[in-house]
Scaffold this active site. Structure first.
Site, PDB file in Angstrom:
ATOM      1  N   LYS A   1       0.834  -1.200   0.000  1.00 26.14           N
ATOM      2  CA  LYS A   1       0.000   0.000   0.000  1.00 26.14           C
ATOM      3  C   LYS A   1       0.872   1.255   0.000  1.00 26.14           C
ATOM      4  O   LYS A   1       0.695   2.161  -0.785  1.00 26.14           O
ATOM      5  CB  LYS A   1      -0.915  -0.037   1.226  1.00 26.14           C
ATOM      6  CG  LYS A   1      -1.816   1.166   1.360  1.00 26.14           C
ATOM      7  CD  LYS A   1      -2.777   0.998   2.523  1.00 26.14           C
ATOM      8  CE  LYS A   1      -3.491   2.314   2.812  1.00 26.14           C
ATOM      9  NZ  LYS A   1      -4.413   2.223   3.932  1.00 26.14           N
TER      10      LYS A   1
ATOM     11  N   GLU B   1      10.636  -4.720   4.459  1.00 26.56           N
ATOM     12  CA  GLU B   1      10.755  -6.128   4.053  1.00 26.56           C
ATOM     13  C   GLU B   1      10.360  -6.309   2.592  1.00 26.56           C
ATOM     14  O   GLU B   1      11.045  -6.987   1.815  1.00 26.56           O
ATOM     15  CB  GLU B   1       9.843  -7.017   4.916  1.00 26.56           C
ATOM     16  CG  GLU B   1      10.190  -7.051   6.384  1.00 26.56           C
ATOM     17  CD  GLU B   1       9.355  -6.062   7.195  1.00 26.56           C
ATOM     18  OE1 GLU B   1       9.179  -4.918   6.732  1.00 26.56           O
ATOM     19  OE2 GLU B   1       8.894  -6.437   8.288  1.00 26.56           O
TER      20      GLU B   1
ATOM     21  N   LYS C   1       7.690  -0.773  12.384  1.00 22.06           N
ATOM     22  CA  LYS C   1       8.336  -0.299  11.157  1.00 22.06           C
ATOM     23  C   LYS C   1       9.429   0.714  11.490  1.00 22.06           C
ATOM     24  O   LYS C   1      10.437   0.803  10.814  1.00 22.06           O
ATOM     25  CB  LYS C   1       7.300   0.308  10.207  1.00 22.06           C
ATOM     26  CG  LYS C   1       6.341  -0.742   9.633  1.00 22.06           C
ATOM     27  CD  LYS C   1       5.460  -0.189   8.531  1.00 22.06           C
ATOM     28  CE  LYS C   1       4.500  -1.251   8.024  1.00 22.06           C
ATOM     29  NZ  LYS C   1       3.707  -0.880   6.866  1.00 22.06           N
TER      30      LYS C   1
ATOM     31  N   HIS D   1      -6.125 -33.644  17.005  1.00 20.65           N
ATOM     32  CA  HIS D   1      -5.013 -34.482  17.461  1.00 20.65           C
ATOM     33  C   HIS D   1      -3.923 -33.618  18.084  1.00 20.65           C
ATOM     34  O   HIS D   1      -2.788 -34.063  18.231  1.00 20.65           O
ATOM     35  CB  HIS D   1      -4.468 -35.285  16.275  1.00 20.65           C
ATOM     36  CG  HIS D   1      -5.511 -36.156  15.650  1.00 20.65           C
ATOM     37  ND1 HIS D   1      -5.719 -37.466  16.027  1.00 20.65           N
ATOM     38  CD2 HIS D   1      -6.461 -35.862  14.720  1.00 20.65           C
ATOM     39  CE1 HIS D   1      -6.737 -37.961  15.336  1.00 20.65           C
ATOM     40  NE2 HIS D   1      -7.210 -37.002  14.536  1.00 20.65           N
TER      41      HIS D   1
ATOM     42  N   GLU E   1      -5.264  -6.989  14.803  1.00 19.91           N
ATOM     43  CA  GLU E   1      -4.742  -5.677  14.428  1.00 19.91           C
ATOM     44  C   GLU E   1      -5.863  -4.630  14.488  1.00 19.91           C
ATOM     45  O   GLU E   1      -5.611  -3.456  14.722  1.00 19.91           O
ATOM     46  CB  GLU E   1      -4.154  -5.744  13.013  1.00 19.91           C
ATOM     47  CG  GLU E   1      -3.067  -4.720  12.754  1.00 19.91           C
ATOM     48  CD  GLU E   1      -2.322  -5.006  11.472  1.00 19.91           C
ATOM     49  OE1 GLU E   1      -1.413  -5.866  11.493  1.00 19.91           O
ATOM     50  OE2 GLU E   1      -2.638  -4.394  10.441  1.00 19.91           O
TER      51      GLU E   1
ATOM     52  N   GLY F   1      -4.949  -1.939   4.997  1.00 17.95           N
ATOM     53  CA  GLY F   1      -4.137  -3.062   4.515  1.00 17.95           C
ATOM     54  C   GLY F   1      -4.822  -4.404   4.720  1.00 17.95           C
ATOM     55  O   GLY F   1      -4.916  -5.225   3.803  1.00 17.95           O
ATOM     56  N   ARG F   2      -5.325  -4.645   5.938  1.00 14.55           N
ATOM     57  CA  ARG F   2      -5.916  -5.957   6.234  1.00 14.55           C
ATOM     58  C   ARG F   2      -7.311  -6.112   5.638  1.00 14.55           C
ATOM     59  O   ARG F   2      -7.916  -7.167   5.757  1.00 14.55           O
ATOM     60  CB  ARG F   2      -5.937  -6.192   7.745  1.00 14.55           C
ATOM     61  CG  ARG F   2      -6.624  -5.106   8.541  1.00 14.55           C
ATOM     62  CD  ARG F   2      -6.306  -5.225  10.027  1.00 14.55           C
ATOM     63  NE  ARG F   2      -6.791  -4.090  10.798  1.00 14.55           N
ATOM     64  CZ  ARG F   2      -6.165  -2.917  10.913  1.00 14.55           C
ATOM     65  NH1 ARG F   2      -5.027  -2.715  10.277  1.00 14.55           N
ATOM     66  NH2 ARG F   2      -6.658  -1.950  11.652  1.00 14.55           N
TER      67      ARG F   2
HETATM   68  C1  G6Q Z   1      -2.636  -3.847   7.752  1.00 14.00           C
HETATM   69  C2  G6Q Z   1      -1.399  -3.289   8.287  1.00 14.00           C
HETATM   70  C3  G6Q Z   1      -0.146  -4.016   7.868  1.00 14.00           C
HETATM   71  C4  G6Q Z   1       0.288  -3.712   6.437  1.00 14.00           C
HETATM   72  C5  G6Q Z   1       1.699  -4.207   6.232  1.00 14.00           C
HETATM   73  C6  G6Q Z   1       2.195  -3.946   4.828  1.00 14.00           C
HETATM   74  O1  G6Q Z   1      -3.727  -3.391   7.965  1.00 14.00           O
HETATM   75  O2  G6Q Z   1      -1.331  -1.954   8.044  1.00 14.00           O
HETATM   76  O3  G6Q Z   1      -0.260  -5.402   8.025  1.00 14.00           O
HETATM   77  O4  G6Q Z   1      -0.584  -4.312   5.534  1.00 14.00           O
HETATM   78  O5  G6Q Z   1       2.539  -3.597   7.158  1.00 14.00           O
HETATM   79  O6  G6Q Z   1       2.096  -2.595   4.499  1.00 14.00           O
HETATM   80  P1  G6Q Z   1       2.248  -2.116   3.019  1.00 14.00           P
HETATM   81  O7  G6Q Z   1       1.131  -2.719   2.227  1.00 14.00           O
HETATM   82  O8  G6Q Z   1       2.193  -0.633   3.054  1.00 14.00           O
HETATM   83  O9  G6Q Z   1       3.570  -2.645   2.533  1.00 14.00           O
END
Ligand code: G6Q
Length: 543
Positions: free
Chosen positions: A203, A209, A509, A381, A350, A264-265
């Site tokens: 996003k 990463e 981050k 199990h 989150e 994001g989620r």
């Molecule tokens: C989701 C969070 C988090 C995010 C990641 C990746 O709601 O904000 O999980 O999706 O940190 O972020 P980017 O999509 O910006 O790389």
């Protein structure tokens, strides 16, 4: 919430109901299943195996009413800035809005923009599937690698696996998320650069990463392709940040945009879902959207006591705030929903792992539970022992399809039977008398029976929901995901927290940046506690 009349009444009601056993509630009421279950399309939501009566539900709905839930639902769909700390709407519902209703942000109808990206996705997916999109040597594409993390990974990863029976032949989708070099290396080891496309899903396009993995993939690709002009045919971006996409070297023409009002989620419905569309086709992706939209329509219009996300959310509040349940188990009896618990873990924890209300005060009751789980029957199990006989109350959500995509017959029937048996056993338990009768039938002598009886008693009265549906299709997957998203919003609303920010993730981050520099350079350390400073020095000596 804790200041409402309904809360006080629920506290009193809890005192009365906590001594009641669900066995008795069932035996006193032959209609319990019919009354305490809801249907939506081919989804049956059985919530009769909960420690509730009709009165509990009435009080919980009154609580929702007194917290203004209906108004808050309306505010979300109207595009109001319900993400109060970031001053943004939360409009994942717009991404799957299949109606002709406009949705406005700052006076602009955002639906034409949503449809334009869907068209862009369809054109791209069709080109890849038809072989019209070629790699730098002229070969068609066979492998797609989604590089992203968190919300830019968990949703698409879960959905791609869930839709395995719908995968297009000839295309395989892979996911790289972890900065551990093993993740990228293991994935690249089985790929050919000539026939691979990378989707850089971020996003912000600023996540350490993802950018490091994207650079790693680009270096690997260029070793084979040589010239940077070939990058355009092998790298696309899924992002909101055009400038950073350009800085990375991806042509903005190869960028699939989305917007800051998509969390994001909550983003698998957006361009972030491109890997799902590449795996299963754009028609299937749109069926997923349609399922999500159908649940949205239900959520915004059904009365509170017939509203699946509302009832589910209220039951969760009942256990967290009145029974003190700290965790919630998610157990899909479907191998292809293997990643659902991990996906819901992020979606829920989150969103509702917060201790500050929207108006900046400390919450005065517990909020989001720890969400965890594994598919059945595997879980039986492993951790089911604790669910049955441990000291903690852990509500469980069971999910099961009635039909398999694979060979009908005994395998699936065994799966289904196990799922139903577990729900029943958690509810009923096994009394001392029943345990003794069983052991007598097995021929044990009285001394052994008395010695073993306490160990073979199951208290029961352990709550569960069952979500049963016909088959794991794109549409039902959309329905289920939207159901959980809205359940999370219902709970966040009642707790008075903002379910759409994630300052805890932002902290992570920022933190690693300073330590990374200190690991890589000599010189004085910035201010750390003795443990962290000692560990950095130890790592420096051994790197
Ligand atoms: C989701 C969070 C988090 C995010 C990641 C990746 O709601 O904000 O999980 O999706 O940190 O972020 P980017 O999509 O910006 O790389």
């Amino acid at each position: 919430m804790t200041h409402t009349q309904a809360w006080q009444e629920l506290k009193e009601h809890h005192r009365q109901i906590s001594t009641k056993h669900m066995r008795d509630l069932f035996s006193q009421d032959p209609q319990r299943f019919e009354r305490l279950s809801l249907s939506f399309e081919d989804l049956l939501f059985d919530y009769s195996k909960n420690r509730i009566t009709d009165h509990t539900l009435r009080l919980l709905c009154a609580l929702a009413g007194q917290c203004g839930l209906e108004d808050k639902i309306g505010r979300m769909f109207a595009g109001e800035r319900i993400n109060c700390t970031e001053q943004r709407p939360a409009l994942h519902v717009a991404l799957r809005n299949r109606s002709s209703r406009p949705i406005h942000v700052d006076g602009e109808d955002i639906m034409p923009r949503v449809h334009a990206v869907l068209d862009q996705m369809r054109a791209f997916v069709d080109k890849v599937h038809s072989g019209a999109w070629r790699g730098f040597t002229g070969e068609p594409i066979c492998d797609v690698v989604n590089i992203g993390i968190g919300g830019s990974d968990l949703g698409p990863r879960m959905a791609v696996q869930a839709l395995t029976p719908y995968h297009k032949p000839g295309i395989k989708v892979h996911f790289v998320s972890n900065i551990d070099p093993a993740d990228l290396a293991d994935t690249l080891a089985v790929l050919r650069p000539e026939t691979t496309i990378f989707l850089i899903a971020s996003k912000t396009f600023g996540t350490q990463e993802t950018l490091a993995n994207a650079h790693g993939a680009r270096d690997w690709f260029l070793q084979a392709a040589g010239e940077t002009k070939h990058v355009a045919r092998h790298f696309v971006a899924l992002s909101t940040n055009r400038e950073r996409v350009r800085d990375f070297g991806i042509d903005p023409a190869n960028m699939f945009p989305f917007w800051d009002w998509v969390g994001g989620r909550y983003s698998l419905w957006s361009a972030i879902g491109l890997s799902i569309a590449l795996a299963a086709g754009m028609d299937r992706f749109e069926e997923l959207l349609a399922g999500g939209h159908a649940m949205d329509e239900h959520f915004r219009s059904a009365p509170l006591d017939r509203n699946l996300p509302v009832v589910m959310g209220l039951l969760g509040i009942w256990y967290v705030n009145f029974f003190g349940a700290a965790t919630q188990a998610i157990v899909p009896y479907a191998q292809h929903l293997q990643r659902l618990p991990a996906y819901l873990q992020q979606a829920d924890m989150e969103s509702n792992g917060k201790a500050t209300t929207c108006d900046g005060r400390a919450v005065c009751c517990d909020t989001g539970p720890v969400v965890w789980g594994e598919p059945g029957t595997n879980g039986q199990h492993a951790f089911f022992q604790l669910l049955h006989q441990g000291t903690r109350l852990i509500p469980v959500d069971f999910l099961v399809p009635m039909h398999s995509h694979y060979a009908p017959g005994e395998h699936h029937n065994i799966l289904l039977a196990n799922c139903l048996a577990q729900c029943e056993a958690l509810m009923r338990g096994r009394t001392d008398a029943e345990a003794r009768i069983q052991m007598e039938a097995q021929g044990l002598d009285q001394a052994d029976i008395s010695r073993l009886a306490p160990h073979r008693v199951f208290p029961g009265n352990r709550p569960s929901n069952l979500l049963m549906f016909d088959k794991l299709t794109p549409r039902i997957l959309g329905i289920l995901i939207a159901l959980y998203e809205h359940k999370i919003y219902v709970q966040g609303t009642l707790w008075g927290i903002n379910s759409f920010d994630q300052w805890g993730v932002e902290l992570g981050k920022q933190l690693a940046g300073t330590i990374l520099t200190e690991l890589q350079e000599d010189g004085a350390l910035s201010e750390h506690d003795a443990s962290t400073a000692g560990l950095i020095r130890h790592a420096r000596r051994n790197l």
